[in-house]
Design a protein around this motif. Structure first.
Motif, PDB file in Angstrom:
ATOM      1  N   GLY A   1       0.791  -1.228   0.000  1.00 20.91           N
ATOM      2  CA  GLY A   1       0.000   0.000   0.000  1.00 20.91           C
ATOM      3  C   GLY A   1       0.823   1.277   0.000  1.00 20.91           C
ATOM      4  O   GLY A   1       0.570   2.197  -0.787  1.00 20.91           O
ATOM      5  N   MET A   2       1.818   1.361   0.886  1.00 22.08           N
ATOM      6  CA  MET A   2       2.619   2.581   0.961  1.00 22.08           C
ATOM      7  C   MET A   2       3.493   2.748  -0.280  1.00 22.08           C
ATOM      8  O   MET A   2       3.756   3.880  -0.707  1.00 22.08           O
ATOM      9  CB  MET A   2       3.474   2.571   2.228  1.00 22.08           C
ATOM     10  N   THR A   3       3.936   1.640  -0.871  1.00 22.10           N
ATOM     11  CA  THR A   3       4.721   1.716  -2.099  1.00 22.10           C
ATOM     12  C   THR A   3       3.890   2.332  -3.221  1.00 22.10           C
ATOM     13  O   THR A   3       4.370   3.193  -3.965  1.00 22.10           O
ATOM     14  CB  THR A   3       5.222   0.320  -2.513  1.00 22.10           C
ATOM     15  N   VAL A   4       2.637   1.902  -3.351  1.00 25.57           N
ATOM     16  CA  VAL A   4       1.748   2.466  -4.374  1.00 25.57           C
ATOM     17  C   VAL A   4       1.519   3.958  -4.116  1.00 25.57           C
ATOM     18  O   VAL A   4       1.604   4.783  -5.027  1.00 25.57           O
ATOM     19  CB  VAL A   4       0.405   1.714  -4.405  1.00 25.57           C
ATOM     20  N   ALA A   5       1.243   4.319  -2.863  1.00 26.99           N
ATOM     21  CA  ALA A   5       0.959   5.716  -2.535  1.00 26.99           C
ATOM     22  C   ALA A   5       2.162   6.612  -2.832  1.00 26.99           C
ATOM     23  O   ALA A   5       2.017   7.691  -3.434  1.00 26.99           O
ATOM     24  CB  ALA A   5       0.564   5.833  -1.067  1.00 26.99           C
ATOM     25  N   LEU A   6       3.362   6.199  -2.427  1.00 26.13           N
ATOM     26  CA  LEU A   6       4.555   7.016  -2.641  1.00 26.13           C
ATOM     27  C   LEU A   6       4.903   7.102  -4.131  1.00 26.13           C
ATOM     28  O   LEU A   6       5.354   8.145  -4.614  1.00 26.13           O
ATOM     29  CB  LEU A   6       5.725   6.450  -1.847  1.00 26.13           C
ATOM     30  N   SER A   7       4.684   6.004  -4.862  1.00 22.81           N
ATOM     31  CA  SER A   7       4.894   6.032  -6.304  1.00 22.81           C
ATOM     32  C   SER A   7       3.931   7.008  -6.971  1.00 22.81           C
ATOM     33  O   SER A   7       4.308   7.764  -7.878  1.00 22.81           O
ATOM     34  CB  SER A   7       4.716   4.623  -6.879  1.00 22.81           C
ATOM     35  N   ASP A   8       2.681   7.013  -6.520  1.00 21.89           N
ATOM     36  CA  ASP A   8       1.690   7.954  -7.057  1.00 21.89           C
ATOM     37  C   ASP A   8       2.106   9.402  -6.804  1.00 21.89           C
ATOM     38  O   ASP A   8       1.916  10.279  -7.658  1.00 21.89           O
ATOM     39  CB  ASP A   8       0.324   7.694  -6.419  1.00 21.89           C
ATOM     40  N   ILE A   9       2.670   9.655  -5.631  1.00 24.73           N
ATOM     41  CA  ILE A   9       3.076  11.024  -5.289  1.00 24.73           C
ATOM     42  C   ILE A   9       4.210  11.490  -6.193  1.00 24.73           C
ATOM     43  O   ILE A   9       4.232  12.646  -6.639  1.00 24.73           O
ATOM     44  CB  ILE A   9       3.479  11.098  -3.798  1.00 24.73           C
ATOM     45  N   VAL A  10       5.160  10.603  -6.472  1.00 24.25           N
ATOM     46  CA  VAL A  10       6.254  10.953  -7.389  1.00 24.25           C
ATOM     47  C   VAL A  10       5.699  11.305  -8.767  1.00 24.25           C
ATOM     48  O   VAL A  10       6.113  12.301  -9.392  1.00 24.25           O
ATOM     49  CB  VAL A  10       7.276   9.801  -7.489  1.00 24.25           C
ATOM     50  N   ILE A  11       4.751  10.512  -9.250  1.00 25.64           N
ATOM     51  CA  ILE A  11       4.146  10.770 -10.560  1.00 25.64           C
ATOM     52  C   ILE A  11       3.422  12.112 -10.564  1.00 25.64           C
ATOM     53  O   ILE A  11       3.576  12.922 -11.487  1.00 25.64           O
ATOM     54  CB  ILE A  11       3.173   9.630 -10.941  1.00 25.64           C
ATOM     55  N   LEU A  12       2.636  12.375  -9.518  1.00 22.59           N
ATOM     56  CA  LEU A  12       1.879  13.630  -9.450  1.00 22.59           C
ATOM     57  C   LEU A  12       2.817  14.826  -9.335  1.00 22.59           C
ATOM     58  O   LEU A  12       2.591  15.859  -9.971  1.00 22.59           O
ATOM     59  CB  LEU A  12       0.911  13.601  -8.270  1.00 22.59           C
ATOM     60  N   ARG A  13       3.864  14.693  -8.538  1.00 28.83           N
ATOM     61  CA  ARG A  13       4.839  15.789  -8.401  1.00 28.83           C
ATOM     62  C   ARG A  13       5.437  16.157  -9.761  1.00 28.83           C
ATOM     63  O   ARG A  13       5.492  17.335 -10.140  1.00 28.83           O
ATOM     64  CB  ARG A  13       5.949  15.380  -7.448  1.00 28.83           C
ATOM     65  N   ASP A  14       5.888  15.145 -10.495  1.00 22.57           N
ATOM     66  CA  ASP A  14       6.501  15.405 -11.799  1.00 22.57           C
ATOM     67  C   ASP A  14       5.485  15.955 -12.798  1.00 22.57           C
ATOM     68  O   ASP A  14       5.829  16.760 -13.670  1.00 22.57           O
ATOM     69  CB  ASP A  14       7.121  14.121 -12.353  1.00 22.57           C
ATOM     70  N   LEU A  15       4.244  15.540 -12.639  1.00 25.95           N
ATOM     71  CA  LEU A  15       3.188  15.997 -13.540  1.00 25.95           C
ATOM     72  C   LEU A  15       2.864  17.471 -13.309  1.00 25.95           C
ATOM     73  O   LEU A  15       2.669  18.240 -14.256  1.00 25.95           O
ATOM     74  CB  LEU A  15       1.939  15.142 -13.320  1.00 25.95           C
ATOM     75  N   LEU A  16       2.832  17.888 -12.038  1.00 23.11           N
ATOM     76  CA  LEU A  16       2.447  19.261 -11.706  1.00 23.11           C
ATOM     77  C   LEU A  16       3.601  20.250 -11.769  1.00 23.11           C
ATOM     78  O   LEU A  16       3.370  21.462 -11.835  1.00 23.11           O
ATOM     79  CB  LEU A  16       1.833  19.306 -10.301  1.00 23.11           C
ATOM     80  N   LYS A  17       4.832  19.749 -11.743  1.00 23.00           N
ATOM     81  CA  LYS A  17       5.990  20.643 -11.640  1.00 23.00           C
ATOM     82  C   LYS A  17       6.020  21.735 -12.706  1.00 23.00           C
ATOM     83  O   LYS A  17       6.292  22.897 -12.395  1.00 23.00           O
ATOM     84  CB  LYS A  17       7.274  19.814 -11.671  1.00 23.00           C
ATOM     85  N   PRO A  18       5.729  21.437 -13.986  1.00 20.19           N
ATOM     86  CA  PRO A  18       5.777  22.521 -14.989  1.00 20.19           C
ATOM     87  C   PRO A  18       4.578  23.455 -14.920  1.00 20.19           C
ATOM     88  O   PRO A  18       4.592  24.501 -15.561  1.00 20.19           O
ATOM     89  CB  PRO A  18       5.788  21.768 -16.328  1.00 20.19           C
ATOM     90  N   LEU A  19       3.526  23.104 -14.192  1.00 17.31           N
ATOM     91  CA  LEU A  19       2.310  23.923 -14.147  1.00 17.31           C
ATOM     92  C   LEU A  19       2.427  24.959 -13.043  1.00 17.31           C
ATOM     93  O   LEU A  19       2.241  24.667 -11.867  1.00 17.31           O
ATOM     94  CB  LEU A  19       1.084  23.031 -13.899  1.00 17.31           C
ATOM     95  N   ARG A  20       2.749  26.172 -13.412  1.00 18.71           N
ATOM     96  CA  ARG A  20       2.912  27.230 -12.416  1.00 18.71           C
ATOM     97  C   ARG A  20       1.569  27.743 -11.907  1.00 18.71           C
ATOM     98  O   ARG A  20       1.459  28.207 -10.786  1.00 18.71           O
ATOM     99  CB  ARG A  20       3.729  28.376 -13.018  1.00 18.71           C
ATOM    100  N   ASP A  21       0.553  27.696 -12.749  1.00 16.05           N
ATOM    101  CA  ASP A  21      -0.768  28.213 -12.371  1.00 16.05           C
ATOM    102  C   ASP A  21      -1.770  27.077 -12.396  1.00 16.05           C
ATOM    103  O   ASP A  21      -2.011  26.469 -13.440  1.00 16.05           O
ATOM    104  CB  ASP A  21      -1.189  29.325 -13.340  1.00 16.05           C
TER     105      ASP A  21
END
Length: 530
Positions: free
Chosen positions: A361-381
């Motif tokens: 469970g925690m592996t899936v959650a932390l992997s999801d967070i890495v994906i979301l972080r990289d996805l949102l990083k270029p979006l300033r607004d």
């Protein structure tokens, strides 16, 4: 002797005094500007409060993200987004240290994600134990399965610990960031306008009704989420319950390993959670448990479970039962089935659950967070809800291969490891134990999947059916008989009946061919900071 005109002297002193005064005023103004820039998020929120206790962003200094829940997923996400410069408002129902019997084993794949997020120090000072693999027990036999860690730094391994201590460390680290506000309160509903989620309505610790607004709301309120119904189609299955005990001052047969006993009717788990404590989880199939209050549970544990436990743990197990601190927890399974909603996202157990047998469970959650972080990083607004929702759809697709592999493995292994009167299922269980005992790729491949070090869907399917074929081969050698051929055919049928429904629920196309999904290409390009 040079005679200096007194007018020149006075002019020099006045100029010097003016320079000092100007420098002082300028420095004071700069200090005030710096203090203004360093205002905490809490002060900004207070300044922008509206009537009725609403905290609504009016400009770029407002809240970027609201996170509902501060468990493992919520706390890690808050730190990650806050560290990227997002203003994050976290609302958690109870900020006291959690006391849970699950979420205590982090696989090596999850530990690597923790390092990637800069949160590995949260495992310090909580007496966390290194886990190097598993020991498997069945019918008096045992085999040791080590994690394939040869290619990694020596610090990389699994970790087991008290869940509450880990969560508190994560919360504390998140709140060291000035852009993260952690507040105790109970979120009662999402605030929607024209189909877009604008924020949340919640009750503060002292019972006041308030609203908070942000362009993105992320729901991480755990397996008992009361908000998921508005963001996904929850199909929760409860195949069994865990009965939890803590064994004190005993030595596991294999140090620094999780222990899985393939008992009857279902598996039992043992793993260290501190230097002197071992967590025991007994799986009880179904939702109806023997009563803890009238002693039926203690009797069940002593008469049915205790005789199947390795001798090294038997006395400590019986002693833990006699102490009476018996805890129970339903084991929930829920495939991710979101209906994308502008302005909102689901994460963690609120979004996706699998049987906790494999500790994924925690592996899936932390992997999801890495994906979301990289996805949102270029979006300033984040205020463009239409564009943001397209990128969030990408998240649901990009996470599928890793998450679905871990989910499918958990469900399939639980089905295989449970005892059954069906001869074909019994042969599958025996074949799985012996296949893993072969060593080499036959153990490292499945363990790499389980540990999150190599979560590839195709590898999972190949190993699963390799176990089935291995079982059939054992039945047909040295001489096949009609009965053995029939059992072998039913074994293949049984294996298909276990894994294919799980894969279908996860999504065949998303799991194996995510690049064919339109949402796969909606993610903005990530610009690397050189």
């Amino acid at each position: 002797m040079v005679i200096i005109d007194q007018h020149v002297l006075w002019t020099f002193f006045v100029s010097l005094l003016g320079f000092v005064l100007l420098y002082t005023l300028r420095r004071t103004d700069n200090d005030n500007q710096r203090k203004l820039k360093k205002r905490t998020f809490q002060e900004d929120c207070k300044k922008q409060s509206l009537n009725g206790g609403e905290c609504r962003p009016r400009d770029v200094s407002g809240t970027d993200v609201i996170i509902v829940g501060a468990g493992v997923a919520g706390s890690a996400l808050a730190y990650t987004l806050g560290n990227d410069g997002r203003r994050v408002h976290v609302i958690e129902r109870d900020l006291t240290e959690p006391d849970r019997i699950v979420g205590e084993l982090l696989q090596p794949g999850g530990y690597l994600k923790l390092i990637e997020l800069g949160l590995e120090d949260c495992l310090e000072e909580i007496d966390a134990q290194r886990v190097l693999g598993y020991a498997l027990f069945m019918d008096g036999k045992n085999t040791r399965l080590s994690y394939p860690l040869e290619k990694f730094h020596s610090d990389v391994a699994g970790r087991s610990f008290h869940n509450g201590r880990f969560v508190q460390r994560m919360r504390k680290k998140a709140t060291t960031l000035t852009d993260v506000l952690l507040e105790q309160g109970t979120v009662t509903s999402l605030v929607e306008e024209n189909g877009t989620v604008r924020g949340v309505q919640y009750k503060t610790k002292d019972g006041q009704e308030q609203k908070a607004y942000a362009p993105l709301t992320i729901v991480c309120d755990g397996c008992f989420s009361n908000l998921r119904r508005s963001l996904c189609n929850p199909k929760v299955d409860v195949p069994s319950c865990f009965v939890g005990l803590v064994l004190e001052n005993c030595q596991l047969p294999f140090a620094n390993h999780g222990h899985v006993i393939l008992g009857d009717p279902s598996p039992m788990l043992f793993y260290p959670i501190s230097n002197s404590e071992v967590r025991c989880l007994v799986d009880v199939p179904g939702q109806k448990l023997p009563s803890v209050a009238n002693g039926d549970m203690a009797n069940y544990l002593k008469t049915v479970v205790a005789p199947q436990i390795p001798p090294e743990l038997h006395d400590a197990f019986v002693s833990a039962v006699d102490k009476g601190n018996i805890r129970t927890m339903p084991n929930r399974s829920m495939p991710a089935d979101p209906h994308p909603t502008p302005g909102a996202l689901l994460m963690g157990d609120a979004f996706n659950m699998r049987h906790p047998l494999t500790g994924g469970g925690m592996t899936v959650a932390l992997s999801d967070i890495v994906i979301l972080r990289d996805l949102l990083k270029p979006l300033r607004d984040l205020n463009d809800a239409a564009s943001l929702s397209k990128y969030l759809e990408s998240f649901y697709t990009l996470r599928k291969p890793v998450a679905s592999t871990i989910n499918t493995l958990a469900g399939a292994l639980y089905e295989v490891f449970c005892a059954s009167p069906d001869q074909a299922r019994k042969e599958m269980r025996d074949a799985c134990f012996d296949y893993l005992s072969l060593g080499g790729i036959f153990s490292t491949g499945p363990v790499a999947l389980l540990s999150g070090l190599n979560p590839r869907p195709l590898s999972l399917v190949l190993h699963f059916f390799s176990v089935a074929i291995y079982g059939v081969g054992r039945l047909l050698l040295p001489f096949p008989s009609p009965k053995r051929i029939w059992i072998g055919a039913r074994l293949i049928s049984s294996a298909s009946g276990i894994i294919f429904p799980i894969i279908r629920a996860e999504g065949v196309r998303q799991m194996f061919l995510p690049a064919t999904m339109p949402a796969y290409y909606r993610a903005p390009p990530v610009k690397l900071d050189l």
